[in-house]
Design a protein around this motif. Structure first.
Motif, mmCIF file in Angstrom:
data_model
loop_
_atom_site.group_PDB
_atom_site.id
_atom_site.type_symbol
_atom_site.label_atom_id
_atom_site.label_comp_id
_atom_site.label_asym_id
_atom_site.label_seq_id
_atom_site.Cartn_x
_atom_site.Cartn_y
_atom_site.Cartn_z
ATOM 1 N N ASP A 11 -27.361 39.265 -5.354
ATOM 2 C CA ASP A 11 -27.430 38.486 -4.108
ATOM 3 C C ASP A 11 -28.076 37.126 -4.346
ATOM 4 N N ARG A 12 -29.131 37.100 -5.155
ATOM 5 C CA ARG A 12 -29.804 35.825 -5.447
ATOM 6 C C ARG A 12 -28.880 34.897 -6.234
ATOM 7 N N ILE A 13 -28.133 35.449 -7.178
ATOM 8 C CA ILE A 13 -27.185 34.635 -7.942
ATOM 9 C C ILE A 13 -26.115 34.085 -7.003
ATOM 10 N N ARG A 14 -25.618 34.933 -6.116
ATOM 11 C CA ARG A 14 -24.585 34.506 -5.164
ATOM 12 C C ARG A 14 -25.109 33.364 -4.281
ATOM 13 N N GLU A 15 -26.330 33.505 -3.786
ATOM 14 C CA GLU A 15 -26.915 32.458 -2.943
ATOM 15 C C GLU A 15 -27.063 31.152 -3.716
ATOM 16 N N ARG A 16 -27.533 31.238 -4.960
ATOM 17 C CA ARG A 16 -27.723 30.032 -5.773
ATOM 18 C C ARG A 16 -26.383 29.393 -6.104
ATOM 19 N N ALA A 17 -25.362 30.204 -6.411
ATOM 20 C CA ALA A 17 -24.034 29.673 -6.688
ATOM 21 C C ALA A 17 -23.494 28.946 -5.459
ATOM 22 N N HIS A 18 -23.777 29.486 -4.286
ATOM 23 C CA HIS A 18 -23.346 28.845 -3.043
ATOM 24 C C HIS A 18 -24.057 27.500 -2.865
ATOM 25 N N GLU A 19 -25.358 27.454 -3.176
ATOM 26 C CA GLU A 19 -26.102 26.190 -3.083
ATOM 27 C C GLU A 19 -25.512 25.144 -4.032
ATOM 28 N N ILE A 20 -25.157 25.569 -5.238
ATOM 29 C CA ILE A 20 -24.560 24.655 -6.221
ATOM 30 C C ILE A 20 -23.228 24.133 -5.690
ATOM 31 N N TRP A 21 -22.420 25.033 -5.136
ATOM 32 C CA TRP A 21 -21.120 24.661 -4.556
ATOM 33 C C TRP A 21 -21.306 23.631 -3.442
ATOM 34 N N GLU A 22 -22.288 23.855 -2.564
ATOM 35 C CA GLU A 22 -22.545 22.901 -1.487
ATOM 36 C C GLU A 22 -23.012 21.561 -2.050
ATOM 37 N N ARG A 23 -23.912 21.598 -3.018
ATOM 38 C CA ARG A 23 -24.442 20.376 -3.625
ATOM 39 C C ARG A 23 -23.326 19.534 -4.235
ATOM 40 N N HIS A 34 -19.896 27.801 -11.080
ATOM 41 C CA HIS A 34 -21.072 27.866 -10.207
ATOM 42 C C HIS A 34 -21.820 29.180 -10.421
ATOM 43 N N TRP A 35 -21.069 30.275 -10.527
ATOM 44 C CA TRP A 35 -21.691 31.580 -10.758
ATOM 45 C C TRP A 35 -22.408 31.588 -12.108
ATOM 46 N N ASP A 36 -21.734 31.083 -13.144
ATOM 47 C CA ASP A 36 -22.331 31.048 -14.482
ATOM 48 C C ASP A 36 -23.607 30.218 -14.500
ATOM 49 N N GLU A 37 -23.582 29.072 -13.825
ATOM 50 C CA GLU A 37 -24.764 28.218 -13.774
ATOM 51 C C GLU A 37 -25.904 28.923 -13.045
ATOM 52 N N ALA A 38 -25.588 29.569 -11.934
ATOM 53 C CA ALA A 38 -26.608 30.291 -11.167
ATOM 54 C C ALA A 38 -27.181 31.446 -11.979
ATOM 55 N N GLU A 39 -26.315 32.154 -12.698
ATOM 56 C CA GLU A 39 -26.766 33.272 -13.521
ATOM 57 C C GLU A 39 -27.652 32.787 -14.664
ATOM 58 N N LYS A 40 -27.297 31.666 -15.256
ATOM 59 C CA LYS A 40 -28.101 31.081 -16.337
ATOM 60 C C LYS A 40 -29.490 30.690 -15.809
ATOM 61 N N GLU A 41 -29.525 30.076 -14.630
ATOM 62 C CA GLU A 41 -30.812 29.725 -14.021
ATOM 63 C C GLU A 41 -31.655 30.974 -13.773
#
Length: 70
Positions: A11-23, A34-41
């Protein structure tokens, strides 16, 4: 890792990927990146070597002083 913890992590990865997509302007087609970047973070955060998911990155105008750090 317990199943509940794994779901919470996902869920946290999904939320972060969504933030990246919005940004990046909500453009279609980059969801895997976006998912890969969020997962790496998330991995960096879990290992204690990266910024928290809530902190602004450099150049992020929503960050302190427009992304300028002291």
């Amino acid at each position: 890792m317990a199943p509940g913890n794994e779901q919470s992590r996902e869920d946290r990865i999904r939320e972060r990927a969504h933030e990246i997509w919005e940004r990046e302007g909500r453009k279609d087609g980059d969801h895997e990146r976006h998912w890969d970047e969020a997962e790496k973070e998330m991995r960096k955060k879990e290992s204690g070597i990266g910024p928290s998911a809530n902190s602004s990155g450099p150049g992020d105008p929503s960050g302190p002083q427009g992304g300028i750090r002291p």
